[in-house]
Scaffold this motif. Structure first.
Motif, short mmCIF file in Angstrom:
data_model
loop_
_atom_site.label_atom_id
_atom_site.label_comp_id
_atom_site.label_asym_id
_atom_site.label_seq_id
_atom_site.Cartn_x
_atom_site.Cartn_y
_atom_site.Cartn_z
N LEU A 305 -43.80 -7.99 -31.72
CA LEU A 305 -44.26 -9.30 -31.25
C LEU A 305 -43.51 -10.42 -31.96
O LEU A 305 -43.01 -11.35 -31.33
N HIS A 306 -43.41 -10.33 -33.27
CA HIS A 306 -42.79 -11.40 -34.05
C HIS A 306 -41.29 -11.49 -33.77
O HIS A 306 -40.74 -12.59 -33.65
N MET A 307 -40.64 -10.35 -33.67
CA MET A 307 -39.20 -10.36 -33.43
C MET A 307 -38.88 -10.93 -32.05
O MET A 307 -37.93 -11.70 -31.88
N VAL A 308 -39.69 -10.56 -31.06
CA VAL A 308 -39.47 -11.09 -29.71
C VAL A 308 -39.69 -12.60 -29.68
O VAL A 308 -38.89 -13.35 -29.11
N LEU A 309 -40.76 -13.05 -30.32
CA LEU A 309 -41.04 -14.49 -30.32
C LEU A 309 -39.99 -15.26 -31.10
O LEU A 309 -39.56 -16.35 -30.68
N ALA A 310 -39.55 -14.73 -32.23
CA ALA A 310 -38.53 -15.42 -33.01
C ALA A 310 -37.20 -15.46 -32.25
O ALA A 310 -36.57 -16.53 -32.13
N ALA A 311 -36.76 -14.31 -31.74
CA ALA A 311 -35.51 -14.28 -31.00
C ALA A 311 -35.62 -15.12 -29.72
O ALA A 311 -34.67 -15.83 -29.34
N GLY A 312 -36.78 -15.06 -29.06
CA GLY A 312 -36.97 -15.86 -27.84
C GLY A 312 -36.95 -17.35 -28.11
O GLY A 312 -36.38 -18.13 -27.34
N VAL A 357 -39.65 -0.68 -41.93
CA VAL A 357 -39.35 0.23 -40.83
C VAL A 357 -39.71 -0.40 -39.48
O VAL A 357 -38.91 -0.37 -38.54
N ALA A 358 -40.90 -0.98 -39.39
CA ALA A 358 -41.33 -1.57 -38.12
C ALA A 358 -40.42 -2.72 -37.71
O ALA A 358 -40.11 -2.90 -36.53
N THR A 359 -39.96 -3.50 -38.69
CA THR A 359 -39.11 -4.64 -38.39
C THR A 359 -37.73 -4.18 -37.95
O THR A 359 -37.15 -4.73 -37.00
N VAL A 360 -37.17 -3.19 -38.63
CA VAL A 360 -35.85 -2.67 -38.25
C VAL A 360 -35.91 -2.07 -36.85
O VAL A 360 -35.01 -2.28 -36.03
N ARG A 361 -36.98 -1.31 -36.57
CA ARG A 361 -37.11 -0.74 -35.24
C ARG A 361 -37.17 -1.83 -34.18
O ARG A 361 -36.52 -1.75 -33.14
N SER A 362 -37.92 -2.87 -34.45
CA SER A 362 -38.02 -3.97 -33.49
C SER A 362 -36.69 -4.70 -33.34
O SER A 362 -36.33 -5.12 -32.24
N LEU A 363 -35.96 -4.85 -34.45
CA LEU A 363 -34.65 -5.49 -34.37
C LEU A 363 -33.71 -4.70 -33.47
O LEU A 363 -32.97 -5.28 -32.66
N ILE A 364 -33.73 -3.38 -33.61
CA ILE A 364 -32.86 -2.56 -32.77
C ILE A 364 -33.20 -2.76 -31.30
O ILE A 364 -32.31 -2.89 -30.44
N MET A 365 -34.50 -2.81 -30.98
CA MET A 365 -34.91 -3.05 -29.60
C MET A 365 -34.40 -4.41 -29.11
O MET A 365 -33.90 -4.54 -27.99
N ILE A 366 -34.51 -5.45 -29.97
CA ILE A 366 -34.06 -6.78 -29.59
C ILE A 366 -32.56 -6.79 -29.37
O ILE A 366 -32.04 -7.36 -28.40
N LEU A 367 -31.80 -6.16 -30.29
CA LEU A 367 -30.34 -6.15 -30.17
C LEU A 367 -29.89 -5.43 -28.90
O LEU A 367 -28.95 -5.86 -28.24
N VAL A 368 -30.56 -4.33 -28.58
CA VAL A 368 -30.20 -3.60 -27.36
C VAL A 368 -30.47 -4.45 -26.13
O VAL A 368 -29.64 -4.55 -25.22
N MET A 369 -31.61 -5.12 -26.09
CA MET A 369 -31.99 -5.87 -24.89
C MET A 369 -31.18 -7.16 -24.76
O MET A 369 -30.74 -7.51 -23.65
#
Length: 761
Positions: A305-312, A357-369
């Motif tokens: 949630l945080h990574m999506v909102l920050a990147a968005g 771990v949770a943040t890195v996983r979310s970052l990978i999802m953001i970078l891919v998308m």
């Protein structure tokens, strides 16, 4: 008439309708039966639809994950050559069958499975470190790698240089210790002090959370506490480059934490600081409990949630700024530039927040998308989600066992699948005036928030129940109240605050953020006060979770009507979860105490197990009582020598605290529990003493037809690198009147780290 080309999906649908004996009307799209269906042809048509819609690729990630799970189910340290050879053979078969779709798919799936197993082996070898094998009180020294300040004291992660009495080749790489006084300490300092260091604690019960495994993969070799304040001394040499970087980042995180918490104040400041820096030490347990009861604890764990909102936020800020210039809007690829800036911002946020771990996983999802945007591909698809899962599992295979990985990918996968379903059925938008469009947007936003919360809640509920034995019936209400504030105010303010922080112009931003966070906490408190806001569910086995997961995977990854087959394993797993096997007896890994089921069906405590261990037993049993509940001592008859508890069938369970109780209890007890060594001539049918517990760890017992079935955390013939038993332990000779100890397969998903978060989606 002009020639029109039908899509592969529509062609597959046509073949399916013909096999089903259904004619599709040209108007309303309704169908009516024409003849009895040809099941074989129907199945072939639906499978063909999966191929034509390119729905097979995500199954590679599923096969890879199965390979990882098989690795963790293996014993000892598996060899690397076997999965590599299997991968090579499967790849060769795939090349040979490249013109046969299903043969190719099966071969690729086998190759992915072997690759997942190999990834586990490689990861295990990469993190292999010595462990502390016994309680040690000694002087240690090392570099302070990370400091997390708390309400009282701090938790320090030290990169060890020396421990008195331990040879250099047996030194753990890192240990984590607590200290009461940490003023003036900063990451990068070289510290000396006397400490009490313990081996990594194993699961509190068979099937429970394995802290030792998770800590091992984090590079920890022991935990403990400092016996007094540490001393800063001159280091024996310069720190490694990675330590210097980690220390620099940790100091910046602590400074930002103090700044944000100081400006906002109170628990709102503590939560706001955690949202920005990932430092949760200032959050009080009462606040944590309210957030959990409201089903919104995930907001304080920096993840998807945080990574999506920050990147968005960064994406739309950059794109909006570029759109203000006509020249830039016409000449530049504004969307791609914004995507690149969003990727850079998300990476910086991940690094600054500690790269958990949770943040890195979310970052990978953001970078891919966002990377998909750079190459003109759709950003949110199941294929991109599968790519992200493959990268995460390849880098850190152990994350598949954790609730963070499972809940995140379950929620995102379900939301993507639901979005695809809705996009095919969404009615066309009718034109209207400004007020009508605004009303439509508000209604759509409200429905979208509720529907996404519902979908994500259903998808993650099995994992939350399995890991935490908790259910939050009002989670939808809590999320509906909190997420608008988090999405529209809190996270955009966090981004703006960090941009203004270096200039010293951040105070007003943190005050605005604190106002919104305070609203979130008030909402959580209101929801938590509702009756039944936090329910405790009994622990169920990995088999039930596996069936529910299989059902979810089928429903999410299959696009044809075959998806409805997912209800079969999902409902089977749900049924199994409602009839869990509840042990009649739990025994602490050190023999400090036990929980025994009495005639009223509830557990009674004998001995003095820790509050954490008792909480684990009670939650696994679906018991909402707290460890300090006086009723837990009901049904036990105790004196200075020990306790006696009666099972529902009347047999006696004796807990021996003093050797003088052995003669009587060995004669009358059906089960003997003690942290001492029982005498060799003890006649009790089942003895769980120091010798047994040293070899097997925490133990539970279930009676079937009057005979005990024993499950243990570990066994001498099943070893893993993070499970190290005391070297002085002696073998256990089986007793003729008792069933031999049976090792239960290790839990595939942890319950809770003693100091970790609950419910990280």
């Amino acid at each position: 008439m002009p020639h029109t080309r039908s899509s592969p999906a529509s062609a597959a649908r046509t073949r399916a309708s013909e096999a089903l004996g259904v004619a599709w009307s040209s108007g309303a799209g309704r169908a009516f039966p024409a003849r009895m269906p040809d099941v074989g042809a129907l199945l072939v048509a639906w499978l063909g639809e999966e191929v034509e819609r390119r729905r097979l690729f995500p199954w590679i990630a599923v096969a890879f994950g199965v390979g990882v799970l098989l690795f963790f189910a293996a014993e000892g340290s598996p060899s690397l050559w076997a999965p590599v050879a299997g991968f090579g053979l499967a790849t060769a078969i795939a090349v040979a069958l490249r013109h046969r779709v299903w043969g190719l798919a099966a071969a690729i799936g086998c190759a992915a499975l072997f690759a997942g197993f190999a990834a586990g082996v490689l990861r295990l070898r990469a993190v292999e470190v010595p462990l502390v094998e016994r309680i040690t009180v000694a002087k240690l020294s090392g570099f302070l790698e990370e400091a997390e300040m708390r309400g009282q004291g701090a938790r320090l992660t030290l990169r060890i240089h020396a421990i008195e009495g331990i040879a250099p080749e047996r030194l753990p790489r890192r240990v984590r210790v607590t200290v009461r006084e940490a003023r003036g300490l900063a990451a990068g300092d070289f510290l000396e002090g006397r400490a009490r260091i313990l081996p990594l604690p194993e699961a509190a019960r068979p099937g429970g959370y394995d802290f030792a495994r998770d800590a091992y993969f984090k590079g920890l070799g022991g935990i403990g506490s400092l016996l007094g304040p540490p001393r800063r001394v001159a280091p024996p040499g310069p720190p490694d480059w990675d330590l210097r970087i980690a220390a620099l980042v940790d100091r910046a995180r602590n400074e930002a934490t103090q700044r944000i918490a100081g400006v906002i104040g109170g628990q709102a400041g503590a939560v706001a600081a955690a949202l920005v820096t990932g430092k949760r030490g200032l959050i009080e347990e009462e606040t944590n409990d309210a957030l959990r009861a409201a089903g919104i604890y995930h907001i304080v764990s920096i993840s998807g949630l945080h990574m999506v909102l920050a990147a968005g936020t960064i994406f739309w800020l950059v794109r909006g700024a570029l759109a203000l210039s006509a020249a830039a809007a016409l000449r530049l690829a504004c969307k791609k530039i914004a995507a690149a800036c969003g990727m850079a911002g998300a990476s910086a946020y991940c690094l600054f927040s500690g790269a958990e771990v949770a943040t890195v996983r979310s970052l990978i999802m953001i970078l891919v998308m966002l990377g998909a945007v750079l190459v003109d591909r759709p950003a949110v698809t199941l294929r991109n989600l599968a790519v992200a899962a493959l990268i995460v599992m390849a880098l850190e295979p152990e994350t598949i066992l954790g609730p963070s990985f499972q809940m995140s990918f379950a929620a995102v996968g379900a939301l993507v699948a639901a979005g695809e379903w809705w996009s095919r059925r969404r009615p066309p938008t009718e034109p209207g005036g400004l007020m009508r469009r605004a009303g439509r947007w508000l209604l759509g936003a409200a429905i979208g928030l509720l529907s996404t919360t519902l979908v994500a809640g259903i998808a993650t509920a099995p994992f939350a129940s399995f890991h935490f034995q908790a259910a939050n019936p009002y989670g939808m209400l809590g999320n509906a109240l909190a997420l608008p504030l988090v999405s529209l105010v809190v996270m955009p303010a966090a981004v703006l605050g960090m941009l203004a922080y270096p200039f010293g112009l951040d105070r007003w931003v943190w005050e605005l953020m604190g106002f919104a966070v305070d609203g979130v906490l008030r909402s959580a408190a209101a929801v938590a006060e509702l009756d039944g806001s936090a329910l405790v569910t009994a622990a169920f086995g990995p088999g039930a979770l596996g069936l529910m997961t299989l059902g979810l995977v089928i429903a999410v990854l299959i696009g044809s009507p075959l998806r409805w087959l997912g209800f079969v394993p999902a409902l089977s797993g749900l049924w199994l979860s409602t009839i869990p096997d509840k042990p009649e007896l739990y025994v602490d890994r050190e023999g400090a105490g036990a929980a025994v089921r009495t005639a009223d069906g509830r557990l009674a405590i004998a001995g003095k197990p820790s509050a954490f261990v008792m909480a684990q037993w009670l939650r696994a049993d679906g018991d909402a009582r707290e460890p300090d509940d006086p009723t837990l001592r009901g049904g036990t008859r105790c004196d200075p020598l020990g306790c006696v508890v009666s099972l529902p069938d009347g047999r006696a369970v004796a807990y021996v605290a003093d050797r003088r109780a052995f003669p009587e209890d060995c004669r009358r007890a059906a089960i003997m529990i003690t942290r001492l060594r029982a005498p060799p001539d003890c006649a009790a049918p089942l003895i769980l003493d120091r010798a047994f517990l040293d070899r097997h760890g925490a133990t539970s017992v279930i009676f079937r037809d009057g005979r005990p079935e024993i499950a243990t955390v570990r066994a001498p013939d099943r070893t893993r690198p993070w499970l190290t038993g005391p070297p002085q332990a002696r073998p256990i000779a089986p007793r003729p009147n008792a069933s031999p100890p049976r090792q239960q397969p290790p839990a595939e998903i942890p319950d809770e780290e003693p100091e970790a978060v609950l419910g990280e989606p």
